[in-house]
Design a protein around this motif. Structure first.
Motif, PDB file in Angstrom:
ATOM      1  N   ARG A 263       0.846  -1.178  -0.068  1.00  0.00           N
ATOM      2  CA  ARG A 263      -0.101  -0.083   0.318  1.00  0.00           C
ATOM      3  C   ARG A 263       0.823   1.098  -0.618  1.00  0.00           C
ATOM      4  O   ARG A 263       0.875   2.347   0.043  1.00  0.00           O
TER       5      ARG A 263
ATOM      6  N   ILE B  23      -1.297   8.899  -9.705  1.00  0.00           N
ATOM      7  CA  ILE B  23      -1.588   8.014 -10.965  1.00  0.00           C
ATOM      8  C   ILE B  23      -2.478   8.374 -11.909  1.00  0.00           C
ATOM      9  O   ILE B  23      -3.519   9.187 -10.694  1.00  0.00           O
TER      10      ILE B  23
ATOM     11  N   LEU C  59      -0.808  11.877  -5.606  1.00  0.00           N
ATOM     12  CA  LEU C  59      -0.788  11.323  -4.542  1.00  0.00           C
ATOM     13  C   LEU C  59      -0.159  12.024  -4.052  1.00  0.00           C
ATOM     14  O   LEU C  59       0.025  11.443  -2.464  1.00  0.00           O
TER      15      LEU C  59
ATOM     16  N   MET D  50      -0.216   4.163  -2.115  1.00  0.00           N
ATOM     17  CA  MET D  50      -0.865   4.581  -2.908  1.00  0.00           C
ATOM     18  C   MET D  50      -2.292   4.783  -3.573  1.00  0.00           C
ATOM     19  O   MET D  50      -2.993   3.793  -3.994  1.00  0.00           O
TER      20      MET D  50
ATOM     21  N   GLN E 156      -0.913  -0.542 -12.086  1.00  0.00           N
ATOM     22  CA  GLN E 156      -0.667   1.240 -11.795  1.00  0.00           C
ATOM     23  C   GLN E 156      -0.041   1.436 -12.854  1.00  0.00           C
ATOM     24  O   GLN E 156       1.568   1.114 -12.430  1.00  0.00           O
TER      25      GLN E 156
ATOM     26  N   VAL F 250       2.820   4.595 -12.242  1.00  0.00           N
ATOM     27  CA  VAL F 250       3.221   5.983 -11.016  1.00  0.00           C
ATOM     28  C   VAL F 250       3.856   7.254 -11.888  1.00  0.00           C
ATOM     29  O   VAL F 250       4.852   6.104 -12.515  1.00  0.00           O
TER      30      VAL F 250
ATOM     31  N   ILE G 187      -0.253  -3.136  -7.018  1.00  0.00           N
ATOM     32  CA  ILE G 187      -0.173  -2.946  -6.117  1.00  0.00           C
ATOM     33  C   ILE G 187      -1.556  -3.935  -4.889  1.00  0.00           C
ATOM     34  O   ILE G 187      -2.467  -4.501  -5.703  1.00  0.00           O
TER      35      ILE G 187
END
Lengths: 170, 191
Positions: A93, A114, A119, A139, A146, A148, A169
């Motif tokens: 996480r 994201i 974030l 996250m 995903q 980033v 994730i």
């Protein structure tokens, strides 16, 4: 006479050389090495046929404000290619992103996205990074695979350095 | 009259002898090796990068935990020692300084930005946790700079042996970059 000319040419060359030393390096600065960014996966050979980026993963520099993995610059469009099969790192996480620097610029902010969701943002207030730099970022509610996008916003130029990190994730 | 001509002839002969001697001083059969400012800059900058990088290697030799990192730094140290000798020999042969003129700002100005600072070395030495990760990150950045200077020589240099050395250095350093990137992913992902 020939010798004198040669000597004069040599000293001109030396002066020009020392001028270059002072101004030459101007293109390369930093990227995320772990979890591996797209340019790190190119440089390490994990992803093939990336072009010039393999020699300079630190050079993804473009105007601030882009959401593209290559920063919307003229080079390294391969980084935007979603069909390239980028490996995704398995993460929890929260993720700690580690940077590698070839030049430590005075820094405005570090931003992590994201999609359009910011974030985290870290304000360095114009300070130069130390030897290394790490950020631990939540996250949020994102899960699964995903991408980033990290942006290193330089304090004293109009540019930023871009790194995209593919993660899964869980 | 004949005396004067004789004196004139002797003078011409002396001049001829002098110019022949002057020509003899030039190595006519072996022309001096051609080099340009990029060759000199490549050698001076690479020597400076080796000097800075050495400090990371010396610290890593005693403190690195990972065996592969130790092997890599030992190999790099040996390669740098050999390259350093060759590069110094060329600069000395060309009567060029081994370091760039400090008044040019190479060590104080913008060029310094692409260098390991004394504070970076101090930070590495003071690292308690994750020494390996810090050393790997510092070396990665440093080797990228080394590769950049070598690639500049490959495209802009003139002296063939220096260009060949630059090609070899870029390839070797790139291999080390690849191993460091793999090591770093291993050491930080597990942490």
């Amino acid at each position: 006479m020939r010798r004198r000319i040669a000597l004069a040419l040599l000293s001109i060359a030396a002066v020009v050389a020392s001028m270059f030393v002072a101004i030459a390096p101007a293109s390369a600065h930093g990227y995320i090495s772990s979890p591996p960014s797209r340019q790190a996966n190119c440089a390490s050979g994990k992803v093939a046929n990336c072009g010039d980026i393999v020699w300079e993963p630190q050079s993804v520099e473009a105007a601030k404000g882009s959401k593209l993995c290559n920063g919307g610059g003229s080079r390294f469009a391969v980084l935007n290619d979603a069909s390239k099969g980028w490996p995704a790192a398995s993460v929890g996480r929260t993720v700690t992103f580690n940077w590698v620097f070839t030049a430590r610029h005075a820094t405005a902010t570090w931003e992590y996205f994201i999609g359009n969701t910011l974030l985290a943002s870290f304000n360095d207030g114009g300070a130069q990074p130390g030897a290394t730099k790490s950020h631990t970022v939540s996250m949020g509610s994102f899960t699964g695979r995903q991408t980033v996008l990290a942006r290193w916003n330089v304090a004293d130029t109009a540019n930023a350095f871009y790194s995209c990190v593919d993660v899964t994730i869980s | 009259m004949t005396r004067m001509i004789g004196a004139g002839r002797r003078a011409i002969a002396a001049l001829l002898l002098l110019s022949l001697a002057a020509c003899g001083a030039q190595p006519r059969s072996v022309p001096p090796p051609a080099f340009n400012s990029t060759d000199v800059m490549f050698l001076q900058m690479s020597l400076e990068y080796i000097r800075q990088g050495e400090q990371v290697l010396t610290t890593a030799q005693t403190r690195a935990k990972n065996a592969e990192l130790k092997t890599l730094t030992a190999a790099l140290q040996a390669q740098w020692a050999e390259e350093q000798g060759t590069m110094q020999r060329w600069l000395l042969g060309w009567s060029q300084p081994l370091t760039a003129d400090p008044s040019s700002g190479a060590h104080e100005g913008h060029g310094d930005l692409h260098s390991l600072r004394p504070s970076d070395i101090a930070e590495l030495q003071a690292t308690k946790d994750n020494f390996d990760g810090t050393a790997e990150a510092l070396l990665l950045g440093h080797l990228h700079n080394c590769v950049e200077v070598s690639r500049m020589e490959s495209t802009g240099g003139q002296y063939p042996p220096a260009k060949a050395l630059a090609e070899q250095m870029a390839a070797t350093r790139q291999g080390q970059v690849q191993r460091l990137l793999k090591l770093q992913t291993g050491s930080t992902m597990g942490a």
